[in-house]
Design a protein around this motif. Structure first.
Motif, PDB file in Angstrom:
ATOM      1  N   LEU A   1       0.830  -1.200   0.000  1.00 44.10           N
ATOM      2  CA  LEU A   1       0.000   0.000   0.000  1.00 44.10           C
ATOM      3  C   LEU A   1       0.869   1.255   0.000  1.00 44.10           C
ATOM      4  CD1 LEU A   1      -2.587  -1.183   2.674  1.00 44.10           C
ATOM      5  CD2 LEU A   1      -2.882  -1.179   0.194  1.00 44.10           C
ATOM      6  N   ASP A   2       2.020   1.174   0.674  1.00 41.79           N
ATOM      7  CA  ASP A   2       2.946   2.299   0.721  1.00 41.79           C
ATOM      8  C   ASP A   2       4.319   1.766   1.132  1.00 41.79           C
ATOM      9  OD1 ASP A   2       3.891   4.841   0.497  1.00 41.79           O
ATOM     10  OD2 ASP A   2       2.694   5.693   2.112  1.00 41.79           O
ATOM     11  N   VAL A   3       5.360   2.452   0.711  1.00 42.29           N
ATOM     12  CA  VAL A   3       6.730   2.102   1.081  1.00 42.29           C
ATOM     13  C   VAL A   3       7.451   3.384   1.474  1.00 42.29           C
ATOM     14  CG1 VAL A   3       8.875   0.994   0.382  1.00 42.29           C
ATOM     15  CG2 VAL A   3       6.723   0.236  -0.621  1.00 42.29           C
ATOM     16  N   MET A   4       8.142   3.348   2.612  1.00 41.18           N
ATOM     17  CA  MET A   4       8.856   4.530   3.102  1.00 41.18           C
ATOM     18  C   MET A   4      10.295   4.164   3.430  1.00 41.18           C
ATOM     19  SD  MET A   4       5.757   5.731   5.575  1.00 41.18           S
ATOM     20  CE  MET A   4       5.300   4.003   5.761  1.00 41.18           C
ATOM     21  N   SER A   5      11.204   5.076   3.145  1.00 39.65           N
ATOM     22  CA  SER A   5      12.612   4.917   3.501  1.00 39.65           C
ATOM     23  C   SER A   5      13.010   6.092   4.379  1.00 39.65           C
ATOM     24  CB  SER A   5      13.487   4.878   2.242  1.00 39.65           C
ATOM     25  OG  SER A   5      13.119   3.791   1.420  1.00 39.65           O
ATOM     26  N   THR A   6      13.525   5.794   5.564  1.00 40.94           N
ATOM     27  CA  THR A   6      13.871   6.830   6.542  1.00 40.94           C
ATOM     28  C   THR A   6      15.339   6.708   6.914  1.00 40.94           C
ATOM     29  OG1 THR A   6      11.635   6.630   7.452  1.00 40.94           O
ATOM     30  CG2 THR A   6      13.249   7.848   8.766  1.00 40.94           C
ATOM     31  N   ALA A   7      16.054   7.832   6.905  1.00 45.34           N
ATOM     32  CA  ALA A   7      17.451   7.831   7.333  1.00 45.34           C
ATOM     33  C   ALA A   7      17.517   7.655   8.844  1.00 45.34           C
ATOM     34  CB  ALA A   7      18.130   9.130   6.916  1.00 45.34           C
ATOM     35  N   VAL A   8      18.313   6.698   9.303  1.00 53.27           N
ATOM     36  CA  VAL A   8      18.455   6.438  10.744  1.00 53.27           C
ATOM     37  C   VAL A   8      19.928   6.267  11.076  1.00 53.27           C
ATOM     38  CG1 VAL A   8      16.184   5.346  10.985  1.00 53.27           C
ATOM     39  CG2 VAL A   8      18.149   3.941  10.372  1.00 53.27           C
ATOM     40  N   GLN A   9      20.253   6.464  12.376  1.00 51.27           N
ATOM     41  CA  GLN A   9      21.608   6.206  12.853  1.00 51.27           C
ATOM     42  C   GLN A   9      21.586   4.896  13.619  1.00 51.27           C
ATOM     43  OE1 GLN A   9      23.717   9.499  14.522  1.00 51.27           O
ATOM     44  NE2 GLN A   9      25.018   8.183  15.793  1.00 51.27           N
ATOM     45  N   MET A  10      22.420   3.956  13.213  1.00 53.51           N
ATOM     46  CA  MET A  10      22.419   2.626  13.797  1.00 53.51           C
ATOM     47  C   MET A  10      23.614   2.461  14.742  1.00 53.51           C
ATOM     48  SD  MET A  10      21.143   0.639  10.332  1.00 53.51           S
ATOM     49  CE  MET A  10      21.021  -0.957  11.143  1.00 53.51           C
ATOM     50  N   LYS A  11      23.854   1.256  15.185  1.00 59.17           N
ATOM     51  CA  LYS A  11      24.917   1.024  16.175  1.00 59.17           C
ATOM     52  C   LYS A  11      26.275   1.426  15.618  1.00 59.17           C
ATOM     53  CE  LYS A  11      25.322  -3.855  14.880  1.00 59.17           C
ATOM     54  NZ  LYS A  11      25.165  -5.246  15.339  1.00 59.17           N
ATOM     55  N   LYS A  12      27.150   1.793  16.532  1.00 60.23           N
ATOM     56  CA  LYS A  12      28.509   2.237  16.202  1.00 60.23           C
ATOM     57  C   LYS A  12      28.504   3.488  15.333  1.00 60.23           C
ATOM     58  CE  LYS A  12      30.439  -2.427  16.574  1.00 60.23           C
ATOM     59  NZ  LYS A  12      31.247  -3.499  15.930  1.00 60.23           N
ATOM     60  N   GLY A  13      27.394   4.252  15.417  1.00 60.19           N
ATOM     61  CA  GLY A  13      27.315   5.516  14.708  1.00 60.19           C
ATOM     62  C   GLY A  13      27.124   5.406  13.213  1.00 60.19           C
ATOM     63  N   ARG A  14      26.830   4.196  12.725  1.00 62.23           N
ATOM     64  CA  ARG A  14      26.687   4.024  11.292  1.00 62.23           C
ATOM     65  C   ARG A  14      25.339   4.563  10.815  1.00 62.23           C
ATOM     66  NH1 ARG A  14      29.302  -1.311  12.176  1.00 62.23           N
ATOM     67  NH2 ARG A  14      27.225  -2.241  12.305  1.00 62.23           N
ATOM     68  N   LEU A  15      25.360   5.246   9.657  1.00 60.17           N
ATOM     69  CA  LEU A  15      24.130   5.731   9.057  1.00 60.17           C
ATOM     70  C   LEU A  15      23.475   4.611   8.271  1.00 60.17           C
ATOM     71  CD1 LEU A  15      25.231   9.242   7.760  1.00 60.17           C
ATOM     72  CD2 LEU A  15      24.013   8.686   9.872  1.00 60.17           C
ATOM     73  N   GLY A  16      22.169   4.499   8.382  1.00 60.20           N
ATOM     74  CA  GLY A  16      21.447   3.441   7.692  1.00 60.20           C
ATOM     75  C   GLY A  16      20.105   3.916   7.184  1.00 60.20           C
ATOM     76  N   THR A  17      19.319   2.976   6.683  1.00 57.95           N
ATOM     77  CA  THR A  17      17.991   3.264   6.130  1.00 57.95           C
ATOM     78  C   THR A  17      16.975   2.324   6.752  1.00 57.95           C
ATOM     79  OG1 THR A  17      18.953   3.949   4.014  1.00 57.95           O
ATOM     80  CG2 THR A  17      16.602   3.393   4.032  1.00 57.95           C
ATOM     81  N   LEU A  18      15.886   2.883   7.247  1.00 55.95           N
ATOM     82  CA  LEU A  18      14.771   2.092   7.761  1.00 55.95           C
ATOM     83  C   LEU A  18      13.739   1.954   6.645  1.00 55.95           C
ATOM     84  CD1 LEU A  18      13.204   0.729  10.123  1.00 55.95           C
ATOM     85  CD2 LEU A  18      12.219   2.983  10.594  1.00 55.95           C
ATOM     86  N   ILE A  19      13.521   0.724   6.205  1.00 49.97           N
ATOM     87  CA  ILE A  19      12.515   0.456   5.178  1.00 49.97           C
ATOM     88  C   ILE A  19      11.229   0.040   5.865  1.00 49.97           C
ATOM     89  CG2 ILE A  19      11.928  -0.903   3.140  1.00 49.97           C
ATOM     90  CD1 ILE A  19      14.890  -1.422   2.716  1.00 49.97           C
ATOM     91  N   THR A  20      10.145   0.737   5.574  1.00 47.41           N
ATOM     92  CA  THR A  20       8.839   0.435   6.160  1.00 47.41           C
ATOM     93  C   THR A  20       7.847   0.186   5.038  1.00 47.41           C
ATOM     94  OG1 THR A  20       9.312   1.884   8.039  1.00 47.41           O
ATOM     95  CG2 THR A  20       7.012   1.250   7.700  1.00 47.41           C
ATOM     96  N   ILE A  21       7.182  -0.956   5.093  1.00 42.12           N
ATOM     97  CA  ILE A  21       6.200  -1.325   4.078  1.00 42.12           C
ATOM     98  C   ILE A  21       4.848  -1.523   4.736  1.00 42.12           C
ATOM     99  CG2 ILE A  21       5.519  -3.073   2.381  1.00 42.12           C
ATOM    100  CD1 ILE A  21       8.428  -3.685   1.908  1.00 42.12           C
ATOM    101  N   LEU A  22       3.819  -0.879   4.190  1.00 43.83           N
ATOM    102  CA  LEU A  22       2.446  -1.087   4.631  1.00 43.83           C
ATOM    103  C   LEU A  22       1.742  -1.976   3.609  1.00 43.83           C
ATOM    104  CD1 LEU A  22       1.335   2.513   5.726  1.00 43.83           C
ATOM    105  CD2 LEU A  22       2.554   0.779   7.037  1.00 43.83           C
ATOM    106  N   THR A  23       1.029  -2.989   4.098  1.00 44.69           N
ATOM    107  CA  THR A  23       0.345  -3.897   3.186  1.00 44.69           C
ATOM    108  C   THR A  23      -0.823  -4.553   3.901  1.00 44.69           C
ATOM    109  OG1 THR A  23       0.667  -5.753   1.662  1.00 44.69           O
ATOM    110  CG2 THR A  23       1.823  -5.868   3.768  1.00 44.69           C
ATOM    111  N   ASP A  24      -1.500  -5.468   3.206  1.00 43.62           N
ATOM    112  CA  ASP A  24      -2.559  -6.247   3.841  1.00 43.62           C
ATOM    113  C   ASP A  24      -2.046  -7.660   4.090  1.00 43.62           C
ATOM    114  OD1 ASP A  24      -2.707  -7.593   1.339  1.00 43.62           O
ATOM    115  OD2 ASP A  24      -4.124  -6.104   0.611  1.00 43.62           O
ATOM    116  N   ASP A  25      -2.870  -8.465   4.779  1.00 45.60           N
ATOM    117  CA  ASP A  25      -2.432  -9.818   5.130  1.00 45.60           C
ATOM    118  C   ASP A  25      -2.103 -10.650   3.898  1.00 45.60           C
ATOM    119  OD1 ASP A  25      -2.581  -9.430   7.823  1.00 45.60           O
ATOM    120  OD2 ASP A  25      -4.597 -10.246   8.063  1.00 45.60           O
ATOM    121  N   ALA A  26      -2.881 -10.473   2.829  1.00 48.24           N
ATOM    122  CA  ALA A  26      -2.716 -11.320   1.656  1.00 48.24           C
ATOM    123  C   ALA A  26      -1.347 -11.147   1.010  1.00 48.24           C
ATOM    124  CB  ALA A  26      -3.819 -11.024   0.640  1.00 48.24           C
ATOM    125  N   HIS A  27      -0.821  -9.917   0.996  1.00 51.74           N
ATOM    126  CA  HIS A  27       0.433  -9.654   0.300  1.00 51.74           C
ATOM    127  C   HIS A  27       1.646  -9.668   1.229  1.00 51.74           C
ATOM    128  CE1 HIS A  27      -2.607  -7.824  -2.420  1.00 51.74           C
ATOM    129  NE2 HIS A  27      -1.842  -8.367  -3.342  1.00 51.74           N
TER     130      HIS A  27
END
Length: 493
Positions: A375-401
């Motif tokens: 239904l939607d896909v989002m990519s968010t810049a995040v700071q992860m362990k040891k100060g590394r920059l990363g990306t949080l991928i978030t997907i919205l969907t229904d049960d079927a998919h």
């Protein structure tokens, strides 16, 4: 809100779905154009037929003027868990590693109604033929390429490919092979390709805001497979129907085909009795069989949703009047609505954070997720362990998919795990209207609640197409469409 309801009391198959679309008012030329775009020398024959006294529409797929699926010959499905591309180096595997599966002989019996087994076919023609004489079917890669190179709207291509991938995933799971290495005849056959691509074209042409469906009557009896006798539904169909409401009644035949099950999965409807709606069009799509006292049809009702009070008691009463009531009476106690369009629903959220993924692959994953039913896909810049920059991928969907999207993240990214949870969301009811601008007609998407308009915005794809046609900036078309809608609203008030 424009909604559609599929009454699957006689199951569903690809040709039944196409027949129902046309019988409900879809312009047949849309399906003819989609068929021609595939460049497979295929065409459609559309006719009115009688099914136990019900006038309905039957769609036949023709190849070079002949029925693409010969009702007098059964060609079993073969799956081969290795590559068969002529210009590709093959795995040097021992002969015994080459898996050769005969799928259920009733896989498309709902369409042809002619139960010849592979052995019957040998007996009829008085000869045996070796494995080498079989023509290997198309792979999913072949089918994706075929669809992507066709002159079809991008949304239609995405829906068709998603449906094929659902079919392929189930087949791969049944035979424990990678989905990209499976070759199979039924999914790659001309009639199956045309059924699915035309279904995708029809779905998008109808502009349905929300789909609903009755529980699925799968039929009954058994089916002979290569490794023994299985109860209906056949293994691949059963996997596609996992988690969906099904029952068996009235007839000892296969009523839901793999193609029909995959279309239902792609539509991801809300299941239950027909929701409160003002029905404007009704269509009946015919299967090939015409059993006595059992209309072998799929009924499609299209109209506008209406608000109606719903309670657990009234929902249970409605369900109890149906033959499958015993299977679903308990479901009425659940808080999720089975029948009425609601301002809230439940979505499945898949998340993973990655700090070692190429931006090109991230873009590919985002695009693929949307094609596979997100239904939607989002990519968010995040700071992860040891100060590394990363990306949080978030997907919205229904049960079927959700299962297919979970597999996408695990397969295409470098993640070692995916978080999955469900959340409730509040949604506006969505409708469309069309306004006339100097650049042509543009659809306006309107968000309302209880009759009050909260948001209205031009459809971007309409605006982009019009801008390209008239060689003007897209923002200019958006502004013109917005002004036309506001003027129209002012006139109505």
């Amino acid at each position: 809100m424009r909604i559609a309801y599929l009454d699957c009391f006689a199951g569903i198959s690809g040709d039944m779905f196409l027949g129902a679309l046309i019988d409900a008012g879809l312009d047949p030329q849309i399906l003819h154009d989609a068929t021609a775009a595939l460049n497979l020398n295929a065409s459609l024959k559309i006719e009115k037929v009688d099914r136990s006294g019900i006038s309905s529409t039957k769609v036949h797929v023709l190849e070079n003027g002949e029925l693409a699926e010969d009702p007098h010959t059964y060609h079993p499905t073969h799956t081969h868990p290795q590559d068969h591309f002529p210009n590709k180096i093959q795995d040097q595997r021992p002969a015994e590693d080459h898996t050769h599966q005969h799928h259920p002989k009733t896989q498309h019996l709902h369409k042809t109604g002619h139960p010849h087994t592979h052995d019957d076919h040998h007996h009829e023609h008085g000869h045996e033929h070796s494995h080498s004489e079989h023509t290997h079917g198309r792979s999913l890669t072949d089918i994706r390429t075929l669809i992507n190179t066709a002159n079809l709207p991008s949304a239609v291509k995405a829906t068709a490919i998603q449906t094929f991938e659902l079919l392929g995933t189930s087949e791969a799971k049944i035979h424990n092979v990678d989905v990209e290495k499976i070759h199979f005849h039924e999914v790659g056959a001309i009639d199956a390709i045309v059924d699915i691509v035309c279904a995708a074209a029809g779905i998008h042409a109808l502009h349905i805001d929300k789909w609903f469906a009755s529980p699925l009557n799968v039929g009954g009896g058994t089916v002979d497979c290569a490794h023994g006798r299985f109860p209906i539904p056949a293994p691949a169909t059963a996997d596609l129907l996992r988690g969906l409401p099904t029952y068996s009644a009235h007839i000892e035949k296969e009523l839901v085909t793999p193609t029909g099950a995959a279309i239902i999965r792609t539509l991801a409807p809300t299941f239950g009795p027909q929701p409160p709606m003002r029905v404007q069009q009704i269509g009946y799509g015919a299967g090939t069989r015409n059993p006595k006292d059992f209309p072998n049809v799929l009924r499609l009702s299209i109209g506008e949703a209406i608000e109606a009070p719903t309670t657990t008691h009234s929902l249970t009463t409605k369900l109890s009047s149906r033959p499958e009531a015993a299977h679903f009476a308990a479901a009425a106690e659940e808080p999720a609505s089975l029948s009425t369009p609601s301002s809230t629903d439940t979505v499945t959220v898949l998340e993973t954070a990655i700090d070692d993924l190429s931006p090109q692959i991230l873009a590919h994953v985002t695009e693929s997720a949307l094609q596979q039913g997100a239904l939607d896909v989002m990519s968010t810049a995040v700071q992860m362990k040891k100060g590394r920059l990363g990306t949080l991928i978030t997907i919205l969907t229904d049960d079927a998919h959700a299962p297919a999207l979970e597999r996408l993240l695990l397969r295409e990214t470098s993640t070692l795990g995916v978080r999955i949870h469900q959340e409730r969301r509040s949604c506006l009811d969505r409708t469309h209207t069309t306004v006339t601008t100097p650049y042509g007609e543009i659809r306006i998407k309107i968000g309302t609640r209880a009759g009050e308009v909260f948001n209205a915005a031009p459809e971007f794809e309409d605006c982009r197409t019009a801008a390209a046609k008239h060689n003007v900036p897209v923002k200019q078309v958006i502004q013109a469409a917005t002004a036309a809608y506001q003027n129209e609203r002012s006139t109505q008030q």
